[in-house]
Design a protein around this motif. Structure first.
Motif, PDB file in Angstrom:
ATOM      1  N   ALA A 155      41.390  43.731  44.631  1.00 24.42           N
ATOM      2  CA  ALA A 155      41.120  45.129  44.978  1.00 24.42           C
ATOM      3  C   ALA A 155      40.602  45.897  43.760  1.00 24.42           C
ATOM      4  N   ILE A 156      41.173  45.625  42.589  1.00 23.69           N
ATOM      5  CA  ILE A 156      40.715  46.293  41.362  1.00 23.69           C
ATOM      6  C   ILE A 156      39.254  45.946  41.085  1.00 23.69           C
ATOM      7  N   ARG A 157      38.899  44.679  41.268  1.00 22.59           N
ATOM      8  CA  ARG A 157      37.501  44.260  41.024  1.00 22.59           C
ATOM      9  C   ARG A 157      36.528  44.919  41.993  1.00 22.59           C
ATOM     10  N   SER A 158      37.009  45.382  43.145  1.00 28.55           N
ATOM     11  CA  SER A 158      36.108  46.077  44.065  1.00 28.55           C
ATOM     12  C   SER A 158      35.799  47.495  43.579  1.00 28.55           C
ATOM     13  N   TYR A 159      36.616  48.015  42.646  1.00 29.38           N
ATOM     14  CA  TYR A 159      36.392  49.354  42.090  1.00 29.38           C
ATOM     15  C   TYR A 159      35.810  49.333  40.684  1.00 29.38           C
ATOM     16  N   LEU A 160      35.952  48.222  39.966  1.00 37.16           N
ATOM     17  CA  LEU A 160      35.439  48.142  38.596  1.00 37.16           C
ATOM     18  C   LEU A 160      34.396  47.038  38.496  1.00 37.16           C
ATOM     19  N   PRO A 161      33.286  47.296  37.813  1.00 35.12           N
ATOM     20  CA  PRO A 161      32.273  46.257  37.654  1.00 35.12           C
ATOM     21  C   PRO A 161      32.623  45.244  36.554  1.00 35.12           C
ATOM     22  N   GLN A 162      33.579  45.556  35.671  1.00 39.18           N
ATOM     23  CA  GLN A 162      33.931  44.657  34.577  1.00 39.18           C
ATOM     24  C   GLN A 162      34.581  43.373  35.111  1.00 39.18           C
ATOM     25  N   ARG A 163      34.357  42.292  34.384  1.00 41.07           N
ATOM     26  CA  ARG A 163      34.959  41.001  34.700  1.00 41.07           C
ATOM     27  C   ARG A 163      35.529  40.401  33.423  1.00 41.07           C
ATOM     28  N   TYR A 164      36.283  39.306  33.570  1.00 45.82           N
ATOM     29  CA  TYR A 164      36.874  38.631  32.425  1.00 45.82           C
ATOM     30  C   TYR A 164      35.771  38.324  31.406  1.00 45.82           C
ATOM     31  N   PRO A 165      36.014  38.546  30.140  1.00 47.51           N
ATOM     32  CA  PRO A 165      37.257  38.966  29.501  1.00 47.51           C
ATOM     33  C   PRO A 165      37.355  40.481  29.300  1.00 47.51           C
ATOM     34  N   PHE A 166      36.512  41.254  29.977  1.00 43.26           N
ATOM     35  CA  PHE A 166      36.490  42.685  29.710  1.00 43.26           C
ATOM     36  C   PHE A 166      37.152  43.539  30.780  1.00 43.26           C
ATOM     37  N   LEU A 167      37.743  42.913  31.781  1.00 39.55           N
ATOM     38  CA  LEU A 167      38.516  43.658  32.772  1.00 39.55           C
ATOM     39  C   LEU A 167      39.903  43.876  32.191  1.00 39.55           C
ATOM     40  N   LEU A 168      40.274  45.123  31.929  1.00 43.26           N
ATOM     41  CA  LEU A 168      41.495  45.437  31.189  1.00 43.26           C
ATOM     42  C   LEU A 168      42.537  46.186  32.013  1.00 43.26           C
ATOM     43  N   VAL A 169      42.474  46.044  33.332  1.00 45.25           N
ATOM     44  CA  VAL A 169      43.493  46.597  34.232  1.00 45.25           C
ATOM     45  C   VAL A 169      43.939  45.448  35.133  1.00 45.25           C
ATOM     46  N   ASP A 170      45.236  45.158  35.121  1.00 42.45           N
ATOM     47  CA  ASP A 170      45.770  44.063  35.932  1.00 42.45           C
ATOM     48  C   ASP A 170      46.343  44.522  37.263  1.00 42.45           C
ATOM     49  N   ARG A 171      46.807  45.767  37.325  1.00 40.19           N
ATOM     50  CA  ARG A 171      47.440  46.244  38.550  1.00 40.19           C
ATOM     51  C   ARG A 171      47.382  47.767  38.586  1.00 40.19           C
ATOM     52  N   VAL A 172      47.198  48.311  39.773  1.00 34.78           N
ATOM     53  CA  VAL A 172      47.315  49.756  40.005  1.00 34.78           C
ATOM     54  C   VAL A 172      48.576  49.950  40.825  1.00 34.78           C
ATOM     55  N   THR A 173      49.479  50.768  40.309  1.00 29.60           N
ATOM     56  CA  THR A 173      50.778  50.941  40.958  1.00 29.60           C
ATOM     57  C   THR A 173      50.914  52.232  41.754  1.00 29.60           C
ATOM     58  N   ASP A 174      50.109  53.231  41.419  1.00 26.20           N
ATOM     59  CA  ASP A 174      50.215  54.518  42.092  1.00 26.20           C
ATOM     60  C   ASP A 174      48.873  55.230  41.979  1.00 26.20           C
ATOM     61  N   VAL A 175      48.441  55.852  43.051  1.00 29.07           N
ATOM     62  CA  VAL A 175      47.194  56.619  43.003  1.00 29.07           C
ATOM     63  C   VAL A 175      47.232  57.747  44.023  1.00 29.07           C
ATOM     64  N   VAL A 176      46.769  58.910  43.573  1.00 28.39           N
ATOM     65  CA  VAL A 176      46.539  60.052  44.448  1.00 28.39           C
ATOM     66  C   VAL A 176      45.106  60.488  44.153  1.00 28.39           C
ATOM     67  N   PRO A 177      44.141  60.146  45.050  1.00 27.76           N
ATOM     68  CA  PRO A 177      42.747  60.514  44.785  1.00 27.76           C
ATOM     69  C   PRO A 177      42.620  61.995  44.445  1.00 27.76           C
ATOM     70  N   ASN A 178      41.728  62.282  43.498  1.00 25.04           N
ATOM     71  CA  ASN A 178      41.472  63.637  42.988  1.00 25.04           C
ATOM     72  C   ASN A 178      42.615  64.194  42.159  1.00 25.04           C
TER      73      ASN A 178
END
Length: 163
Positions: free
Chosen positions: A21-44
């Motif tokens: 799911a994170i990769r669907s929001y970020l274009p970065q890939r290994y080794p430059f993807l630096l977020v492993d998990r999103v635990t909480d989000v409130v858009p805006n």
């Protein structure tokens, strides 16, 4: 914050967000993807996530041999990436739709302690301002409840053509 969140809320995501799911929001890939998990989000509004820091990270080979410390610029990049996910969700867009959020600037950057292998970097971002495709976030990184780094990060929404 003038953007209506109805478009963002209709996007399908489940918490905690894992790698796919994170990769669907970020274009970065290994080794430059630096977020492993999103635990909480409130858009805006805000987002929280984490980066597990492992001795197997490529940057530890050179920074520094015998004294592995996560480079400060990568801590800032990890904060920018978590902010970018919030930007995409708030705008109701994703990279596959032909959009990218590019790092436009960092102000008030402060480092308080070192990040070493075995640490879990807890990342958070709060949306401060959004105007004409420019987003400003207040970001923080913590380890074991202690502030590691903070910054105000600017990202710019760009329309792109994927190659």
């Amino acid at each position: 914050m003038t953007k209506d969140i109805s478009a963002a809320v209709s996007l399908d995501y489940q918490l905690p967000m894992q790698a796919d799911a994170i990769r669907s929001y970020l274009p970065q890939r290994y080794p430059f993807l630096l977020v492993d998990r999103v635990t909480d989000v409130v858009p805006n509004q805000s987002i929280k996530g984490l980066k597990n820091v492992s001795i197997n990270e490529e940057f530890f080979q050179g920074h520094f041999p015998g004294l592995p410390i996560m480079p400060g610029v990568l801590i800032v990049e990890s904060m920018a990436q978590i902010a970018g996910i919030l930007g995409f969700m708030s705008a109701g867009k994703r990279p596959r739709d032909g959009y990218m959020f590019l790092f436009a600037g960092a102000d008030k950057v402060r480092f308080k302690r070192q990040v070493i292998p075995g640490d879990t970097l807890i990342l958070s971002a709060e949306l401060l301002m959004q105007r004409r495709g420019i987003f400003k976030f207040s970001c923080q990184a913590h380890v074991e409840g202690k502030l590691v780094a903070s910054a105000e990060i600017l990202v710019s929404e760009q329309q792109i053509t994927l190659i």
